[in-house]
Design a protein around this motif. Structure first.
Motif, PDB file in Angstrom:
ATOM      1  N   GLN A  43      -0.360   4.324   1.554  1.00 50.14           N
ATOM      2  CA  GLN A  43      -1.673   4.829   1.941  1.00 50.14           C
ATOM      3  C   GLN A  43      -1.915   6.243   1.417  1.00 50.14           C
ATOM      4  N   GLU A  44      -0.843   7.046   1.352  1.00 46.93           N
ATOM      5  CA  GLU A  44      -0.979   8.433   0.887  1.00 46.93           C
ATOM      6  C   GLU A  44      -1.511   8.483  -0.551  1.00 46.93           C
ATOM      7  N   ARG A  45      -1.006   7.609  -1.408  1.00 45.94           N
ATOM      8  CA  ARG A  45      -1.483   7.570  -2.795  1.00 45.94           C
ATOM      9  C   ARG A  45      -2.955   7.188  -2.857  1.00 45.94           C
ATOM     10  N   ILE A  46      -3.330   6.216  -2.021  1.00 43.21           N
ATOM     11  CA  ILE A  46      -4.729   5.779  -1.994  1.00 43.21           C
ATOM     12  C   ILE A  46      -5.627   6.918  -1.526  1.00 43.21           C
ATOM     13  N   ASP A  47      -5.216   7.604  -0.455  1.00 43.27           N
ATOM     14  CA  ASP A  47      -6.018   8.704   0.092  1.00 43.27           C
ATOM     15  C   ASP A  47      -6.215   9.811  -0.941  1.00 43.27           C
ATOM     16  N   ASN A  48      -5.164  10.110  -1.712  1.00 36.07           N
ATOM     17  CA  ASN A  48      -5.279  11.153  -2.735  1.00 36.07           C
ATOM     18  C   ASN A  48      -6.380  10.833  -3.741  1.00 36.07           C
ATOM     19  N   THR A  50      -8.981   8.415  -3.281  1.00 31.29           N
ATOM     20  CA  THR A  50     -10.304   8.218  -2.669  1.00 31.29           C
ATOM     21  C   THR A  50     -10.932   9.543  -2.240  1.00 31.29           C
ATOM     22  N   ASN A  51     -10.105  10.553  -2.010  1.00 30.43           N
ATOM     23  CA  ASN A  51     -10.641  11.885  -1.697  1.00 30.43           C
ATOM     24  C   ASN A  51     -11.195  12.587  -2.930  1.00 30.43           C
ATOM     25  N   GLY A  57     -10.340   2.011  -1.642  1.00 27.73           N
ATOM     26  CA  GLY A  57      -8.900   1.835  -1.663  1.00 27.73           C
ATOM     27  C   GLY A  57      -8.434   0.868  -0.596  1.00 27.73           C
ATOM     28  N   GLN A  59      -4.813  -0.701   1.162  1.00 27.77           N
ATOM     29  CA  GLN A  59      -3.360  -0.673   1.259  1.00 27.77           C
ATOM     30  C   GLN A  59      -2.847  -2.104   1.373  1.00 27.77           C
TER      31      GLN A  59
END
Length: 462
Positions: A43-48, A50-51, A57, A59
């Motif tokens: 999820q951290e990679r996706i958040d980076n 999508t921000n 994104g 997961q």
């Protein structure tokens, strides 16, 4: 039927894997107006992402039927699988082909699979299989075949070459106008772009070349080498190469160099990997040791080697090794940079030839996506290549039908500013165009421009 302009549409693209290549694709494709959904386990990679970008994104496992449905696979135009697992990438694309009616691209890096690319592509119905390490190795090998150049790129199925080089003080090109090249140089080449300091120019005939300019020139393959000879550049390929790091890129590069009868030595820390390389590359010399150890490098003759390529998995180490090699030897050095994004800083370090695997990979995919969004079938662009920190594009178009760009002499066609037709490939013959030449159906045509986003040859016209 004649067409006056290309109609582009944004594609719906699913990208599985948010690593280095995935992030690069999101950056480039989102800027070209496509609707992007990313899938990743973390999820951290996706958040980076999508921000930073206007994308969706999800997961989950990209090879999961339900995850692909959630991402909208039934309406997608393209799925690109670039996770760290070759098998997962191939499975993602196989499932996508069963569920949706979309094109699919997979990243496959394992040397075992690389020998079966055409078989896998055909049987699994993939439009493309990409291998960043192999493509980087090919680019490095090309540079080492003409070591006085900064970059060497092939077009027209190898019939044409574009070379990038720096003009030294007192060179025959120093102070020469572009239009006077033909009267001073017998080789038929065309200067396509010039970098002077921070300025990039698509030169006209009245442009005067100067010392310290970085010049890009194109010509038929047999002319590129003779042209460099005429202007005083060495064109003999290197005799030997010292490689630091024994990863996939090193294997691919060593294989290519050995085929070209270049002696190869590889320094690798991991003893087990050294044993694997010794079996896979029996004609290479494999050294178990720390490639960052100055004493070992000197013992292996870094001061006398003709070429040096640091291919460790750490960009910073590759850069430091390059700076060290440039200080203690006259070797041709090629630096692989995969992660560092400080292009302006790197350009100030005078590293010489720098290869970016993630950009090589991205360009192949973007060429397909751009053509597909313009024409629907993805066949209009054969090659897309970026130069000078991606400020200049060289695009090779496939001319498949009559249009407002065909059958009309160049002297009559109204091209946009900063657009140069570099060559026409007609049945394997490379034509450096004049005002009386025309583009015909069946040709491939290379365009060099500072514009971005061209999808068909019609985009070059006003």
């Amino acid at each position: 039927m004649l067409f006056s302009s290309s109609q582009k549409r944004g594609l719906k693209i699913i990208i599985v894997g948010c690593g280095k290549v995935g992030r690069t694709l999101v950056d480039r494709l989102s800027k070209e107006g496509h609707d992007i959904v990313v899938i990743d386990q973390k999820q951290e990679r996706i958040d980076n992402l999508t921000n930073l970008y206007d994308i969706m994104g999800i997961q989950g496992n990209g090879a999961s039927y339900s995850t692909q449905l959630e991402a909208g696979i039934k309406d997608a135009d393209l799925i690109i699988a670039v996770t760290n697992s070759d098998e997962l990438n191939l499975l993602c694309c196989t499932i996508a082909k069963q569920v949706g009616d979309c094109a699919s691209i997979a990243r496959v890096r394992n040397p075992d699979y690389s020998k079966e690319i055409s078989y896998l592509q055909e049987k699994l119905g993939l439009v493309m299989i990409i291998n960043p390490e192999l493509e980087a190795a090919k680019e490095i090998s090309s540079i080492l075949s003409l070591p006085s150049t900064l970059e060497v790129s092939s077009f027209a199925h190898g019939q044409a070459e574009m070379v990038e080089f720096k003009i030294e003080e007192g060179n025959v090109l120093d102070g020469l106008k572009v239009k006077d090249l033909s009267s001073n140089i017998s080789s038929k080449v065309l200067v396509t772009a010039v970098k002077r300091g921070s300025e990039i120019v698509i030169p006209t005939g009245d442009f005067t070349l100067q010392a310290n300019d970085i010049v890009s020139a194109v010509g038929a393959r047999r002319f590129a080498r003779t042209f460099l000879n005429e202007i005083g550049f060495k064109t003999r390929q290197v005799k030997d190469c010292l490689i630091v790091g024994g990863g996939k890129a090193s294997y691919y590069l060593a294989n290519l160099l050995l085929q070209a009868r270049i002696n190869v030595r590889i320094i690798e820390r991991n003893k087990e990997r050294c044993e694997e390389l010794s079996v896979a590359l029996p004609k290479a010399t494999i050294i178990n040791g720390d490639g960052g150890d100055e004493a070992l490098l000197r013992e292996e003759g870094i001061e006398y080697v003709e070429s040096f390529v640091p291919l460790t998995g750490i960009d910073e180490e590759n850069v430091l090794l390059t700076l060290y090699a440039n200080q203690v030897s006259n070797a041709k050095v090629v630096t692989k940079v995969n992660r560092i994004s400080f292009d302006n800083v790197l350009s100030q370090l005078n590293l010489g030839s720098v290869v970016y695997p993630r950009h090589i990979t991205a360009e192949s995919i973007i060429a397909y996506v751009r053509a597909k969004s313009a024409s629907g079938d993805g066949d209009d662009i054969l090659t897309l290549y970026h130069m000078f920190d991606r400020k200049v594009e060289a695009i090779e178009f496939n001319i498949t039908e009559k249009s407002n760009a065909t059958g009309v002499p160049f002297s009559v066609l109204q091209f946009k500013d900063n657009v140069l037709i570099a060559f026409i490939n007609r049945n394997g013959k490379i034509i450096i165009p004049s005002g009386s030449d025309t583009i015909e159906v069946g040709d491939t045509v290379m365009v060099v421009t500072t514009h971005t986003g061209f999808g068909t040859i019609l985009d070059t016209l006003r």
